[in-house]
Design an enzyme around this catalytic site. Structure first.
Site, PDB file in Angstrom:
ATOM      1  N   LYS A  78       0.838  -1.208   0.000  1.00  0.00           N
ATOM      2  CA  LYS A  78       0.000   0.000   0.000  1.00  0.00           C
ATOM      3  C   LYS A  78       0.872   1.256   0.000  1.00  0.00           C
ATOM      4  CE  LYS A  78      -3.942   1.891   2.623  1.00  0.00           C
ATOM      5  NZ  LYS A  78      -4.849   1.637   3.765  1.00  0.00           N
ATOM      6  N   SER A 153      -9.337   2.299   2.405  1.00  0.00           N
ATOM      7  CA  SER A 153      -8.285   2.990   1.699  1.00  0.00           C
ATOM      8  C   SER A 153      -7.263   2.042   1.053  1.00  0.00           C
ATOM      9  CB  SER A 153      -7.552   3.936   2.659  1.00  0.00           C
ATOM     10  OG  SER A 153      -6.962   3.214   3.734  1.00  0.00           O
ATOM     11  N   SER A 177     -10.613  -0.380   6.135  1.00  0.00           N
ATOM     12  CA  SER A 177      -9.767  -0.145   4.965  1.00  0.00           C
ATOM     13  C   SER A 177      -9.109  -1.392   4.394  1.00  0.00           C
ATOM     14  CB  SER A 177      -8.692   0.894   5.288  1.00  0.00           C
ATOM     15  OG  SER A 177      -9.272   2.168   5.432  1.00  0.00           O
TER      16      SER A 177
END
Length: 483
Positions: A78, A153, A177
């Site tokens: 990420k 996210s 997320s």
């Protein structure tokens, strides 16, 4: 199956058997990204040259007789994790040129385990959305329907896995997320018990990478199978070597049961504060049917279950209490004035968000005390049950909505509109008390969109929901690639 869609466990076996090299796997993954990612936009920061070099190094290490858990396996990371030599922006234009000096703890653990990092995956601005778009890297699309979000996210990581861009990824979770993108993209993710995996270096730029204890937020694994989740969690788990790691090591207890017939499970498909859409209810019920067919003890109600309304309101207040710490004083005072006008009987989620944003320290201490009562309630609950099955969000992936004011966005649940952020109540159920939760694919909606559920487990017994996820995968299947 396409080699890019094989599991990490399968790839590791092939590498050990000498049937493939890491260089070959890495080149194939890069070729797939270059072919398909223009439409998905999951890989926002490629790192292909270093990935190829790492793959060659992994092949040399294996030739010397080395064997590590992820040796030679292509993965993604990420964007919000610090990686030396790559920008960390959190999607914020003012930090587009920020380059951290060292790797985050979890990136270091991936590399130490032998993983080959292909690059970084897209996120929303400041990690503050249930979608994944920003001015620097653009919009990530759901691989199953490009007009819809992959979630956020960790949406770039989920979209990458669903597209075959690497076998594993690491993300983070404060408000679903990890779990929401897994649910939207049809893959697996695990939100570990709060504090189980060190998070140093997963910080907004240019914040120093200090070994702080986070409230609510965790880092965790994402994969295309439940067994791969466990493989990656074993790499990630453990305290920060700068703090608790000086004196402690992690030994997670085994799963409570190995057979489905021994599990005691509570199934929830309705929340008092927001409806659950028909597609998600169908997914929850498909899992419930699989549990019953497997001989598990399944209940739909229990007096031991902590109050869902109070839990959602408390989670919302704790979540938003940290969102205004750096607001200009004028904006903060305006929020305080708005909160003062709320009716004392207003127990809506909107009111909880506003009250949380203007929490005093005394307010936070009181909320934290109520959280401890919920944690105690969950300990009593898990003395009688092993897991909870419930939604991740009320709907499958929704169409892109980039309205700059999230308060003006709405979530369509079977034709009725609800406030956008109200969908977080299910994600908050395990997050507020810090419980582990595993997101698993459960079904497909009538439109062909993935539908997932989450399996909540007892604190620090992460292997219990992970094992239940494996058993469910055997009965109802799991990831099916969108080619």
């Amino acid at each position: 199956m396409n080699g890019n869609l094989r599991t990490a466990e399968e790839l590791a076996a092939d590498l050990r058997a000498g049937e493939v090299t890491s260089a070959e796997l890495t080149d194939a993954a890069i070729a797939r990204i270059e072919r398909d990612d223009k439409a998905i936009n999951a890989i926002c920061v490629p790192d292909f040259d270093r990935a190829r070099a790492a793959a060659r190094g992994a092949d040399r290490a294996r030739a010397r007789g080395e064997d590590r858990p992820l040796l030679g396996i292509p993965v993604t990371v990420k964007e919000s994790y610090n990686m030396a030599g790559l920008p960390t922006t959190w999607g914020m234009p003012q930090h587009r040129d920020y380059m951290p000096a060292e790797d985050a703890v979890q990136v270091s653990r991936l590399k130490a385990a032998g993983a080959v990092v292909l690059g970084k995956t897209n996120v929303p601005f400041g990690l503050q959305d249930i979608q994944s778009f920003n001015e620097i890297y653009g919009t990530t699309n759901n691989p199953w329907d490009h007009g819809r979000t992959p979630g956020g996210s960790s949406g770039g990581s989920a979209a990458a896995l669903a597209s075959g861009f690497g076998a594993l990824s690491i993300g983070s979770d404060l408000a679903g997320s990890l779990r929401t993108p897994a649910h939207f993209c049809g893959i697996y993710a695990h939100k570990p018990t709060l504090g189980l995996a060190a998070a140093r270096g997963m910080v907004p730029p240019p914040t120093p990478a200090l070994p702080v204890d986070l409230d609510l937020a965790v880092v965790g694994p994402m994969a295309r199978t439940a067994r791969d989740l466990t493989l990656l969690l074993d790499v990630m788990a453990g305290p920060d070597p700068l703090t608790l790691g000086v004196a402690h090591q992690v030994t997670l207890p085994p799963a409570r049961h190995e057979r489905l017939s021994d599990f005691r499970v509570l199934v929830l498909d309705q929340h008092p504060l927001i409806p659950t859409g028909a597609a998600v209810r169908a997914g929850v019920n498909r899992v419930a049917d699989a549990l019953v067919d497997g001989g598990a003890r399944v209940e739909r109600h229990s007096p031991l279950l902590p109050d869902l309304t109070e839990a959602a309101l408390l989670y919302t207040q704790l979540l938003f209490s940290g969102s205004v710490a750096r607001f200009p004083i004028e904006a903060y005072e305006e929020l305080r004035a708005r909160a003062a006008r709320l009716g004392v009987d207003d127990r809506s989620l909107d009111a909880a968000r506003l009250r949380g944003m203007v929490f005093s320290h005394r307010d936070w201490i009181e909320a934290n005390s109520r959280r401890e009562l919920h944690r105690h309630g969950w300990r009593q609950f898990f003395a009688e049950f092993d897991a909870v099955v419930c939604p991740v969000t009320p709907t499958p992936a929704f169409p892109h909505d980039h309205n700059p004011d999230p308060r003006e966005r709405c979530l369509d649940i079977d034709g009725v509109e609800y406030p956008y952020f109200d969908q977080l109540v299910w994600a908050g159920l395990p997050t507020m008390p810090g419980l582990p939760a595993t997101a698993v694919p459960a079904d497909r909606s009538p439109e062909g969109l993935p539908v997932g559920v989450q399996l909540m487990g007892p604190m620090f017994e992460d292997r219990t929901p992970l094992r239940l996820a494996e058993l469910l995968e055997e009965r109802i299947g799991g990831f099916r690639a969108q080619k």
